[in-house]
Design a protein around this motif. Structure first.
Motif, PDB file in Angstrom:
ATOM      1  N   GLY A  84       0.832  -1.188   0.000  1.00 44.59           N
ATOM      2  CA  GLY A  84       0.000   0.000   0.000  1.00 44.59           C
ATOM      3  C   GLY A  84       0.866   1.237   0.000  1.00 44.59           C
ATOM      4  N   PHE A  85       0.332   2.339   0.455  1.00 42.47           N
ATOM      5  CA  PHE A  85       1.048   3.598   0.455  1.00 42.47           C
ATOM      6  C   PHE A  85       1.418   4.049   1.853  1.00 42.47           C
ATOM      7  CE2 PHE A  85       0.923   4.774  -3.939  1.00 42.47           C
ATOM      8  CZ  PHE A  85      -0.103   4.009  -4.437  1.00 42.47           C
ATOM      9  N   ALA A  86       1.381   3.152   2.819  1.00 40.23           N
ATOM     10  CA  ALA A  86       1.808   3.493   4.172  1.00 40.23           C
ATOM     11  C   ALA A  86       3.314   3.672   4.200  1.00 40.23           C
ATOM     12  CB  ALA A  86       1.384   2.404   5.155  1.00 40.23           C
ATOM     13  N   LEU A  87       3.786   4.640   4.989  1.00 38.44           N
ATOM     14  CA  LEU A  87       5.209   4.935   5.038  1.00 38.44           C
ATOM     15  C   LEU A  87       5.997   3.844   5.732  1.00 38.44           C
ATOM     16  CD1 LEU A  87       5.039   8.725   5.902  1.00 38.44           C
ATOM     17  CD2 LEU A  87       5.296   7.659   3.676  1.00 38.44           C
ATOM     18  N   THR A  88       5.313   2.921   6.419  1.00 38.75           N
ATOM     19  CA  THR A  88       6.009   1.859   7.134  1.00 38.75           C
ATOM     20  C   THR A  88       6.129   0.585   6.314  1.00 38.75           C
ATOM     21  OG1 THR A  88       3.910   1.202   8.138  1.00 38.75           O
ATOM     22  CG2 THR A  88       5.295   2.729   9.382  1.00 38.75           C
ATOM     23  N   ASP A  89       5.611   0.574   5.089  1.00 36.02           N
ATOM     24  CA  ASP A  89       5.707  -0.621   4.260  1.00 36.02           C
ATOM     25  C   ASP A  89       7.159  -0.960   3.971  1.00 36.02           C
ATOM     26  OD1 ASP A  89       2.744  -0.394   2.145  1.00 36.02           O
ATOM     27  OD2 ASP A  89       3.024  -0.891   4.252  1.00 36.02           O
ATOM     28  N   GLU A  90       7.461  -2.246   3.847  1.00 33.24           N
ATOM     29  CA  GLU A  90       8.827  -2.673   3.575  1.00 33.24           C
ATOM     30  C   GLU A  90       9.277  -2.272   2.176  1.00 33.24           C
ATOM     31  OE1 GLU A  90       9.227  -6.799   4.297  1.00 33.24           O
ATOM     32  OE2 GLU A  90       8.251  -6.732   6.242  1.00 33.24           O
ATOM     33  N   ASP A  91       8.345  -2.150   1.240  1.00 33.72           N
ATOM     34  CA  ASP A  91       8.716  -1.845  -0.134  1.00 33.72           C
ATOM     35  C   ASP A  91       8.603  -0.361  -0.449  1.00 33.72           C
ATOM     36  OD1 ASP A  91       6.021  -1.837   0.174  1.00 33.72           O
ATOM     37  OD2 ASP A  91       5.578  -2.704  -1.778  1.00 33.72           O
ATOM     38  N   ALA A  92       8.356   0.494   0.537  1.00 35.21           N
ATOM     39  CA  ALA A  92       8.254   1.928   0.308  1.00 35.21           C
ATOM     40  C   ALA A  92       9.643   2.555   0.243  1.00 35.21           C
ATOM     41  CB  ALA A  92       7.445   2.583   1.431  1.00 35.21           C
ATOM     42  N   PRO A  93       9.821   3.641  -0.536  1.00 32.05           N
ATOM     43  CA  PRO A  93      11.125   4.306  -0.587  1.00 32.05           C
ATOM     44  C   PRO A  93      11.519   4.833   0.789  1.00 32.05           C
ATOM     45  CG  PRO A  93       9.685   5.067  -2.350  1.00 32.05           C
ATOM     46  CD  PRO A  93       8.841   4.244  -1.424  1.00 32.05           C
ATOM     47  N   ARG A  94      12.801   4.761   1.097  1.00 35.00           N
ATOM     48  CA  ARG A  94      13.291   5.280   2.376  1.00 35.00           C
ATOM     49  C   ARG A  94      13.557   6.775   2.222  1.00 35.00           C
ATOM     50  NH1 ARG A  94      18.158   3.064   3.991  1.00 35.00           N
ATOM     51  NH2 ARG A  94      18.660   2.479   1.864  1.00 35.00           N
ATOM     52  N   ASN A  95      12.480   7.546   2.088  1.00 29.63           N
ATOM     53  CA  ASN A  95      12.598   8.968   1.834  1.00 29.63           C
ATOM     54  C   ASN A  95      12.457   9.776   3.123  1.00 29.63           C
ATOM     55  OD1 ASN A  95       9.941   8.361   2.222  1.00 29.63           O
ATOM     56  ND2 ASN A  95       9.174   9.418   0.407  1.00 29.63           N
ATOM     57  N   HIS A  96      13.245   9.423   4.119  1.00 30.67           N
ATOM     58  CA  HIS A  96      13.249  10.157   5.376  1.00 30.67           C
ATOM     59  C   HIS A  96      14.575   9.890   6.080  1.00 30.67           C
ATOM     60  CE1 HIS A  96      11.760   6.109   6.285  1.00 30.67           C
ATOM     61  NE2 HIS A  96      12.341   6.259   7.469  1.00 30.67           N
ATOM     62  N   GLY A  97      14.908  10.760   7.016  1.00 28.92           N
ATOM     63  CA  GLY A  97      16.122  10.549   7.789  1.00 28.92           C
ATOM     64  C   GLY A  97      16.950  11.816   7.921  1.00 28.92           C
ATOM     65  N   THR A  98      17.997  11.720   8.688  1.00 26.59           N
ATOM     66  CA  THR A  98      18.928  12.818   8.944  1.00 26.59           C
ATOM     67  C   THR A  98      20.344  12.312   8.701  1.00 26.59           C
ATOM     68  OG1 THR A  98      17.437  13.733  10.604  1.00 26.59           O
ATOM     69  CG2 THR A  98      19.718  14.496  10.658  1.00 26.59           C
ATOM     70  N   GLY A  99      21.214  13.179   8.210  1.00 19.15           N
ATOM     71  CA  GLY A  99      22.564  12.712   7.937  1.00 19.15           C
ATOM     72  C   GLY A  99      23.531  13.827   7.625  1.00 19.15           C
TER      73      GLY A  99
ATOM     74  N   LEU B 260      12.030  19.914  -2.628  1.00 18.36           N
ATOM     75  CA  LEU B 260      10.975  18.919  -2.806  1.00 18.36           C
ATOM     76  C   LEU B 260      11.609  17.720  -3.501  1.00 18.36           C
ATOM     77  CD1 LEU B 260       7.921  18.248  -2.573  1.00 18.36           C
ATOM     78  CD2 LEU B 260       7.683  19.147  -4.897  1.00 18.36           C
ATOM     79  N   VAL B 261      11.437  16.529  -2.923  1.00 20.51           N
ATOM     80  CA  VAL B 261      12.098  15.317  -3.410  1.00 20.51           C
ATOM     81  C   VAL B 261      11.040  14.354  -3.944  1.00 20.51           C
ATOM     82  CG1 VAL B 261      13.651  13.419  -2.826  1.00 20.51           C
ATOM     83  CG2 VAL B 261      13.911  15.632  -1.695  1.00 20.51           C
ATOM     84  N   PHE B 262      11.255  13.897  -5.176  1.00 25.57           N
ATOM     85  CA  PHE B 262      10.348  12.937  -5.815  1.00 25.57           C
ATOM     86  C   PHE B 262      11.105  11.651  -6.093  1.00 25.57           C
ATOM     87  CE2 PHE B 262       8.827  11.252  -9.994  1.00 25.57           C
ATOM     88  CZ  PHE B 262       7.686  10.644  -9.496  1.00 25.57           C
ATOM     89  N   ASN B 263      10.541  10.524  -5.685  1.00 22.15           N
ATOM     90  CA  ASN B 263      11.144   9.204  -5.877  1.00 22.15           C
ATOM     91  C   ASN B 263      10.446   8.453  -7.013  1.00 22.15           C
ATOM     92  OD1 ASN B 263      11.967   9.691  -2.853  1.00 22.15           O
ATOM     93  ND2 ASN B 263      13.194   7.962  -3.580  1.00 22.15           N
ATOM     94  N   PRO B 264      10.963   8.523  -8.266  1.00 24.82           N
ATOM     95  CA  PRO B 264      10.378   7.709  -9.327  1.00 24.82           C
ATOM     96  C   PRO B 264      10.692   6.231  -9.147  1.00 24.82           C
ATOM     97  CG  PRO B 264      12.311   8.840 -10.148  1.00 24.82           C
ATOM     98  CD  PRO B 264      12.074   9.355  -8.755  1.00 24.82           C
ATOM     99  N   LEU B 265      11.810   5.916  -8.491  1.00 25.79           N
ATOM    100  CA  LEU B 265      12.210   4.552  -8.188  1.00 25.79           C
ATOM    101  C   LEU B 265      12.587   4.466  -6.714  1.00 25.79           C
ATOM    102  CD1 LEU B 265      14.471   3.798 -11.296  1.00 25.79           C
ATOM    103  CD2 LEU B 265      12.088   3.101 -10.953  1.00 25.79           C
ATOM    104  N   TYR B 266      12.725   3.247  -6.225  1.00 28.44           N
ATOM    105  CA  TYR B 266      13.009   3.028  -4.812  1.00 28.44           C
ATOM    106  C   TYR B 266      14.270   3.752  -4.362  1.00 28.44           C
ATOM    107  CZ  TYR B 266      14.363   0.540  -0.562  1.00 28.44           C
ATOM    108  OH  TYR B 266      14.752   0.236   0.706  1.00 28.44           O
ATOM    109  N   ASN B 267      15.335   3.704  -5.160  1.00 26.06           N
ATOM    110  CA  ASN B 267      16.617   4.267  -4.739  1.00 26.06           C
ATOM    111  C   ASN B 267      17.076   5.435  -5.610  1.00 26.06           C
ATOM    112  OD1 ASN B 267      17.007   2.659  -6.979  1.00 26.06           O
ATOM    113  ND2 ASN B 267      19.043   1.962  -6.351  1.00 26.06           N
ATOM    114  N   ILE B 268      16.185   5.998  -6.419  1.00 23.69           N
ATOM    115  CA  ILE B 268      16.505   7.149  -7.257  1.00 23.69           C
ATOM    116  C   ILE B 268      15.540   8.275  -6.914  1.00 23.69           C
ATOM    117  CG2 ILE B 268      16.665   8.044  -9.603  1.00 23.69           C
ATOM    118  CD1 ILE B 268      18.809   6.023  -8.997  1.00 23.69           C
ATOM    119  N   SER B 269      16.071   9.488  -6.740  1.00 20.38           N
ATOM    120  CA  SER B 269      15.214  10.627  -6.413  1.00 20.38           C
ATOM    121  C   SER B 269      15.643  11.857  -7.200  1.00 20.38           C
ATOM    122  CB  SER B 269      15.255  10.936  -4.914  1.00 20.38           C
ATOM    123  OG  SER B 269      16.580  11.223  -4.490  1.00 20.38           O
ATOM    124  N   LEU B 270      14.690  12.747  -7.463  1.00 17.51           N
ATOM    125  CA  LEU B 270      14.907  14.018  -8.136  1.00 17.51           C
ATOM    126  C   LEU B 270      14.620  15.139  -7.152  1.00 17.51           C
ATOM    127  CD1 LEU B 270      13.110  13.215 -11.508  1.00 17.51           C
ATOM    128  CD2 LEU B 270      15.541  12.944 -10.967  1.00 17.51           C
TER     129      LEU B 270
END
Length: 212
Positions: A36-51, A115-125
């Motif tokens: 689904g579109f829940a942010l906790t799904d295993e297959d969702a992009p990891r589009n969060h964090g600090t670094g 603003l970050v857009f994830n067209p793929l799991y590990n690619i973002s614009l």
């Protein structure tokens, strides 16, 4: 007979409540949540964090690869990314920078909001405005020993528009980024010429980040 009829009536009355209960997992295999579109799904992009992230311009990367000397140009700082939806997020950064061109050497602070857009799991614009506070500037000496003309020393506050892309490899982030000055956004031909010359001159930013 009456007891049988009463038991049958009780069973029929209990059917709706039984139908609403979740099915029992009789196997030992763990249950995975439905996609689904829940942010906790295993297959969702990891589009969060600090670094942390550190970068330089493309010219320095090419010079290092060829064993040549490089100019003092770098970016170093922190970022924080927060998810909005499954494929969209926003990211703020605070970056100390030092930049050297043929005319001047500048340093200061950059504050992009992207603003970050994830067209793929590990690619973002990435796209968004950037506030740049130049705290110091000095002219670069020419081979004859005189200082370059046309530079403006001292502090200055400028705006720009950031655009770029990023790839994630585990907890690492590798990306390219270009910043267009705000004054060029209303002149698309000039903006295209400036971006092309910046790429040829190696002023496009290349960076490496580590997120947690």
């Amino acid at each position: 007979m009456k007891k049988v009829l009463l038991l049958a009536a009780a069973f029929v009355a209990a059917l709706p409540s039984l139908a609403q209960q979740a099915p029992v997992n009789l196997s030992n295999a763990p249950q995975r949540p439905a996609r689904g579109f829940a942010l906790t799904d295993e297959d969702a992009p990891r589009n969060h964090g600090t670094g942390l992230r550190v970068g330089t311009n493309w010219a320095n990367v090419r010079a290092l690869a060829n064993g040549q000397s490089v100019a003092a140009a770098f970016e170093i700082g922190v970022f924080h990314q927060r998810a909005l939806t499954r494929g969209l997020s926003w990211q703020t950064e605070a970056l100390l920078y030092r930049q050297t061109t043929s005319a001047e050497r500048t340093s200061g602070l950059r504050l992009p909001v992207l603003l970050v857009f994830n067209p793929l799991y590990n690619i973002s614009l990435h796209v968004g405005p950037q506030l740049q506070w130049r705290t110091a500037s000095s002219p670069v000496a020419t081979p004859e020993g005189s200082a370059s003309v046309g530079t403006t020393p001292g502090a200055a506050l400028t705006m720009g528009l950031v655009g770029g892309g990023e790839a994630r490899i585990g907890f690492l982030r590798v990306g390219l980024r270009y910043t267009a000055p705000l004054r060029e956004l209303t002149d698309l031909p000039q903006l295209g010429d400036h971006a092309a010359s910046a790429w040829r001159a190696g002023q496009v930013q290349v960076y490496l980040g580590a997120g947690f």
